[in-house]
Scaffold this motif. Structure first.
Motif, short mmCIF file in Angstrom:
data_model
loop_
_atom_site.label_atom_id
_atom_site.label_comp_id
_atom_site.label_asym_id
_atom_site.label_seq_id
_atom_site.Cartn_x
_atom_site.Cartn_y
_atom_site.Cartn_z
N ALA A 30 0.70 -1.30 0.00
CA ALA A 30 0.00 0.09 0.00
C ALA A 30 0.79 1.42 -0.04
N MET A 31 1.99 1.47 0.71
CA MET A 31 2.78 2.33 0.79
C MET A 31 3.27 2.75 -0.71
N PRO A 32 4.39 1.95 -1.41
CA PRO A 32 4.75 2.32 -2.71
C PRO A 32 3.54 2.75 -3.76
N VAL A 33 2.27 1.83 -3.80
CA VAL A 33 1.19 2.20 -4.46
C VAL A 33 0.56 3.16 -4.52
N GLY A 34 0.32 3.71 -3.10
CA GLY A 34 -0.38 4.86 -2.73
C GLY A 34 0.62 6.01 -3.15
N GLY A 35 1.89 5.82 -2.81
CA GLY A 35 2.96 7.03 -3.24
C GLY A 35 3.00 7.19 -4.61
N LEU A 36 2.86 6.35 -5.53
CA LEU A 36 2.82 6.72 -6.96
C LEU A 36 1.46 7.34 -7.29
N PHE A 37 0.29 7.03 -6.76
CA PHE A 37 -0.66 7.82 -6.99
C PHE A 37 -0.49 9.27 -6.24
N CYS A 38 0.08 9.33 -5.35
CA CYS A 38 0.59 10.66 -4.77
C CYS A 38 1.29 11.55 -5.81
N VAL A 39 2.06 11.02 -6.07
CA VAL A 39 3.16 11.83 -7.13
C VAL A 39 2.24 12.32 -8.47
N ILE A 40 1.32 11.61 -8.86
CA ILE A 40 0.59 12.07 -9.81
C ILE A 40 -0.41 13.24 -9.33
N GLY A 41 -1.02 12.92 -8.19
CA GLY A 41 -1.88 14.09 -7.56
C GLY A 41 -1.04 15.40 -7.18
N ILE A 42 0.38 15.42 -6.88
CA ILE A 42 0.88 16.32 -6.42
C ILE A 42 1.31 17.19 -7.86
N ILE A 43 1.91 16.38 -8.90
CA ILE A 43 2.07 17.05 -10.15
C ILE A 43 0.89 17.87 -10.67
N GLY A 44 -0.40 16.98 -10.49
CA GLY A 44 -1.48 17.70 -10.90
C GLY A 44 -2.00 18.83 -10.13
N ASN A 45 -1.56 19.02 -8.94
CA ASN A 45 -1.89 20.16 -8.18
C ASN A 45 -0.82 21.33 -8.60
N LEU A 46 0.22 20.85 -8.87
CA LEU A 46 1.20 21.93 -9.44
C LEU A 46 0.75 22.61 -10.82
N LEU A 47 0.37 21.80 -11.60
CA LEU A 47 -0.13 22.17 -12.87
C LEU A 47 -1.52 23.15 -12.66
N ASP A 48 -2.31 22.62 -11.99
CA ASP A 48 -3.63 23.11 -11.72
C ASP A 48 -3.95 23.28 -10.22
N PRO A 49 -3.39 24.25 -9.70
CA PRO A 49 -3.61 24.44 -8.38
C PRO A 49 -4.77 24.60 -7.78
N VAL A 50 -5.30 23.98 -6.56
CA VAL A 50 -6.32 24.14 -6.01
C VAL A 50 -5.96 24.20 -4.47
N ARG A 51 -6.53 25.03 -3.79
CA ARG A 51 -6.18 25.26 -2.20
C ARG A 51 -7.30 25.19 -1.70
N MET A 52 -7.80 24.07 -1.36
CA MET A 52 -9.00 23.77 -0.44
C MET A 52 -8.85 24.07 0.70
N GLU A 53 -7.65 24.16 1.47
CA GLU A 53 -7.61 24.29 2.99
C GLU A 53 -7.69 25.96 3.10
N LEU A 54 -7.36 26.73 2.07
CA LEU A 54 -7.66 28.23 2.24
C LEU A 54 -9.05 28.59 2.27
N GLU A 55 -10.02 27.82 1.53
CA GLU A 55 -11.30 27.82 1.42
C GLU A 55 -12.19 27.54 2.59
N THR A 56 -11.77 26.39 3.22
CA THR A 56 -12.36 25.80 4.57
C THR A 56 -11.81 26.18 5.50
N ALA A 57 -10.77 26.77 6.00
CA ALA A 57 -10.01 27.28 6.99
C ALA A 57 -11.02 28.32 7.57
#
Length: 164
Positions: free
Chosen positions: A136-163
């Motif tokens: 689960a750690m390396p598989v989840g990590g690979l999906f995280c890499v995709i999500g991190i790069i996706g957030n860099l290309l198209d930033p979403v800041r959910m914590e700013l809206e909900t804080a």
């Protein structure tokens, strides 16, 4: 190219979240089954305990990519609010690189841990290797890499809206 990657990222992160939700359903169902067998039938099913733990681990590691994609994992709210727009983009890169470094460590050591754990068997399920739980750690990590790069290309800041 950017739109193609973002489409791929949406599908990958969505898939990871669907599997994470399925793991939650499995854990809850096994928990209910365990309660019935233990307290109603007075015949405990020991094998459910390890499967509950394993499904919760998979749920967490496959749910994290969605949090990364939504920008809700690494909070630098104050810096974003006080910084001019150009500096915010620099902060996006710093957060991205720091998150990728953390995930690289998780992938590297997670894979190592999974390989070492392949000789262990699960308590209650002797025929199943612990490799599948640790994977689960390396598989989840690979999906995280995709999500991190996706957030860099198209930033979403959910914590700013909900804080607020």
């Amino acid at each position: 190219m950017k739109e193609t990657f973002l489409r791929f990222e949406r599908r990958a992160t969505g898939f990871a979240m669907v599997v994470a939700c399925a793991m939650m359903v499995i854990a809850a169902s096994l928990g209910a089954f365990q309660i019935v067998t233990r307290f109603v039938l007075e015949q405990p099913a020991e094998w459910t305990e390890i499967l509950i733990r394993m499904s919760l681990i998979w749920m967490v590691f496959l749910g994290i990519p969605t949090a990364f994609r939504q920008g809700a994992m690494v909070s630098v709210d104050v810096l974003y609010r006080w910084s001019p727009p150009k500096m915010r983009r620099v902060l996006d890169w710093v957060v991205c690189l720091a998150a990728l470094a953390l995930i690289a460590v998780i992938i590297w050591w997670g894979w190592d841990y999974a390989q070492r754990g392949s000789v262990q068997s699960m308590a209650g399920l002797e025929e199943v290797s612990m490799f599948w739980a640790y994977l689960a750690m390396p598989v989840g990590g690979l999906f995280c890499v995709i999500g991190i790069i996706g957030n860099l290309l198209d930033p979403v800041r959910m914590e700013l809206e909900t804080a607020q």
